[in-house]
Design a protein around this motif. Structure first.
Motif, short mmCIF file in Angstrom:
data_model
loop_
_atom_site.label_atom_id
_atom_site.label_comp_id
_atom_site.label_asym_id
_atom_site.label_seq_id
_atom_site.Cartn_x
_atom_site.Cartn_y
_atom_site.Cartn_z
N GLY A 293 0.79 -1.23 0.00
CA GLY A 293 0.00 0.00 0.00
C GLY A 293 0.82 1.28 0.00
N GLU A 294 2.15 1.18 0.02
CA GLU A 294 2.97 2.39 0.16
C GLU A 294 3.34 3.04 -1.17
OE1 GLU A 294 4.82 1.74 4.58
OE2 GLU A 294 6.10 1.22 2.89
N HIS A 295 3.07 2.40 -2.27
CA HIS A 295 3.29 3.04 -3.57
C HIS A 295 2.47 2.30 -4.62
CE1 HIS A 295 5.17 6.02 -5.97
NE2 HIS A 295 5.85 5.19 -6.73
N GLY A 296 2.28 2.93 -5.76
CA GLY A 296 1.49 2.26 -6.79
C GLY A 296 1.37 3.09 -8.04
N SER A 297 0.84 2.47 -9.08
CA SER A 297 0.61 3.15 -10.35
C SER A 297 -0.44 2.35 -11.11
CB SER A 297 1.91 3.20 -11.17
OG SER A 297 1.64 3.49 -12.52
N THR A 298 -1.44 3.04 -11.64
CA THR A 298 -2.47 2.31 -12.40
C THR A 298 -1.87 1.62 -13.62
OG1 THR A 298 -4.18 3.85 -11.69
CG2 THR A 298 -4.65 2.56 -13.66
N PHE A 299 -1.06 2.38 -14.37
CA PHE A 299 -0.54 1.84 -15.63
C PHE A 299 0.81 1.15 -15.49
CE2 PHE A 299 -3.18 5.43 -17.30
CZ PHE A 299 -4.06 4.67 -18.04
N GLY A 300 1.51 1.41 -14.38
CA GLY A 300 2.91 0.98 -14.26
C GLY A 300 3.11 -0.51 -14.55
N GLY A 301 4.02 -0.80 -15.43
CA GLY A 301 4.32 -2.20 -15.76
C GLY A 301 3.17 -2.90 -16.45
N ASN A 302 2.44 -2.16 -17.26
CA ASN A 302 1.28 -2.79 -17.92
C ASN A 302 1.74 -3.81 -18.96
OD1 ASN A 302 0.63 -1.83 -20.86
ND2 ASN A 302 1.51 -0.09 -19.77
N PRO A 303 0.87 -4.73 -19.34
CA PRO A 303 1.29 -5.86 -20.18
C PRO A 303 1.95 -5.44 -21.50
CG PRO A 303 -0.89 -6.28 -19.26
CD PRO A 303 -0.53 -4.88 -18.87
#
Ligand SMILES: Cc1ncc(COP(=O)(O)O)c(C=O)c1O
Length: 420
Positions: A293-303
């Protein structure tokens, strides 16, 4: 000396000379619809193949910019076309609420290329990779170590955290104040670096070679000494390999050639070969620095981006592009060094990441003259031209540029009103 008429067959004359070109029309639409933050680019590009691109008026150019060190495999490489098309036909996006094997495989691959244990976080760009690194270091070190150290002339991105680390006041100062306290030191000055890394220092952000700063390599031993200074003070070493990584210098990562293992390495640019992806790699214990829960991205590393990145790495490996970058880069730098011209001060860098150093701040004029001669190069600093071509550049293409360079410099010298 006769100056070749390098502009003869090209259409940069603009309106009023031959009427409005397709490029002029796009410029007018751009001026009305897009924010002016990029100024007005000189060209509109419509397609590319390998190291060649075509503009909206049908002119072709040898692309020695490579989307600013991004298009590692050049344009429209079949491996990327295939990988991306296949992935889009299956799953283009799923968010990070779910696993997909491509992201896991890419993380495994990067760790194995680094030869290190660690963990990867995927973002969409370089600046986001550095934002992740900043948060990771802050989280590991806590509020008791509020200071970061970075280099004058360094560049780490344009979002507020990365911008606070960027050592160019013309880019940074208009957006101050920042939430991150940064102590800047002259790049390459080991005494200043060591003095800056005190008990209040959480982490040190460095590029192994200044990229936007003008392809200025670190002095021999500098990164090793930075590693030792960080260890002595308990600070984390973050190496920003966003521009230098993924084969650009002839090694997978520039830190490998320097014999240094950082705590965190950030990547982007060449990793996706043109698809947007960034990575923040925590090595060893730093890999566990960011918790759930301390970081994130909706698109990050997308397929799709991961499929492209895996294709880039596979192709570099399969086609021996690290060796090729070293070999063709050596041809380029030797060809430039062999030229005797009053504008030419020398050449810096390694692999396919070079700066043509100039004796006067004429880089803008050299960039224009090169374009008129059919070569895209980048005036990275007023007195430096950056070459960061696709890693698939061949020796014949490299030689075509060095053969044209005397005429380009002569033309630039004429434009500057200097003796050609
Ligand atoms: C060393 C370095 N770090 C970070 C960045 C920022 O990357 P991006 O433009 O993808 O945000 C750049 C871009 O030029 C860079 O060269």
């Amino acid at each position: 000396m006769t100056v070749p008429d390098i502009a003869a067959s090209r259409t940069e004359a603009g309106p009023g000379v031959t009427g409005a070109t397709a490029t002029d029309l796009l410029k007018a639409r751009s001026a009305a619809a897009l924010m002016p933050n990029y100024g007005m680019p000189p060209l509109a590009l419509v397609r590319g193949e390998g190291c060649v691109v075509w503009d909206a008026d049908g002119n072709s150019y040898l692309d020695l910019v490579g989307g600013i060190a991004v298009n590692a495999l050049g344009h429209a490489h079949p491996a990327i076309v295939e990988a991306v098309s296949k992935q889009v036909r299956s799953l283009a996006h799923i968010s990070n609420l779910y696993l997909h094997e491509g992201q896991i495989a890419l993380a495994e691959r990067l760790l194995s290329l680094l030869g290190a244990d660690g963990r990867v976080f995927f973002a969409n760009s370089g600046t986001e990779a550095n934002e992740a690194a900043l948060k990771l270091v802050r989280r590991v070190q806590g509020a008791g170590r509020p200071v970061f150290v970075a280099a004058e002339g360094g560049f780490h991105g344009r979002t507020m955290g990365s911008l606070s680390l960027t050592g160019k006041s013309s880019i940074r100062d208009p957006f101050a104040p920042f939430g991150v306290e940064v102590r800047f030191v002259p790049y390459g000055d080991l005494g200043a670096l060591t003095a800056a890394i005190g008990p209040d220092c959480a982490g040190v952000f460095l590029e192994p070679c200044l990229g936007e700063g003008g392809i200025v390599p670190a002095p021999a031993g500098y990164l090793k000494a930075a590693r030792a200074a960080c260890d002595a003070a308990g600070a984390l070493l973050v190496l920003d390999e966003i521009q230098s990584g993924i084969g650009r210098t002839g090694a997978w990562f520039a830190c490998q050639a320097a014999g240094v293992v950082p705590d965190v390495i950030t990547l982007a640019k060449g990793l996706g070969g043109g698809l947007p992806i960034g990575a923040c790699i925590g090595i060893g214990a730093a890999g566990s620095g960011l918790g759930r829960g301390e970081h994130g991205s909706t698109f990050g590393g997308n397929p799709v981006a991961c499929a492209a990145a895996l294709a880039v790495i596979d192709t570099i490996e399969r086609d021996g592009l690290l060796e090729s970058a070293s070999r063709v880069g050596a041809v380029l730098s030797a060809g430039i060094r062999a030229i005797d011209h009053p504008l030419l001060a020398g050449v810096r860098g390694s692999g396919l990441w070079l700066a043509i150093a100039l004796t006067t701040p004429a880089a803008g004029l050299v960039e224009v003259a090169a374009r008129q001669a059919g070569f895209l190069v980048n005036a990275v600093q007023p007195d430096a031209i950056r070459l960061a071509p696709p890693l698939v550049l061949d020796t014949e293409q490299a030689r075509s540029f060095t053969a044209a360079l005397p005429g380009i410099l002569a033309q630039a010298g004429l434009s500057a009103g200097e003796p050609a």
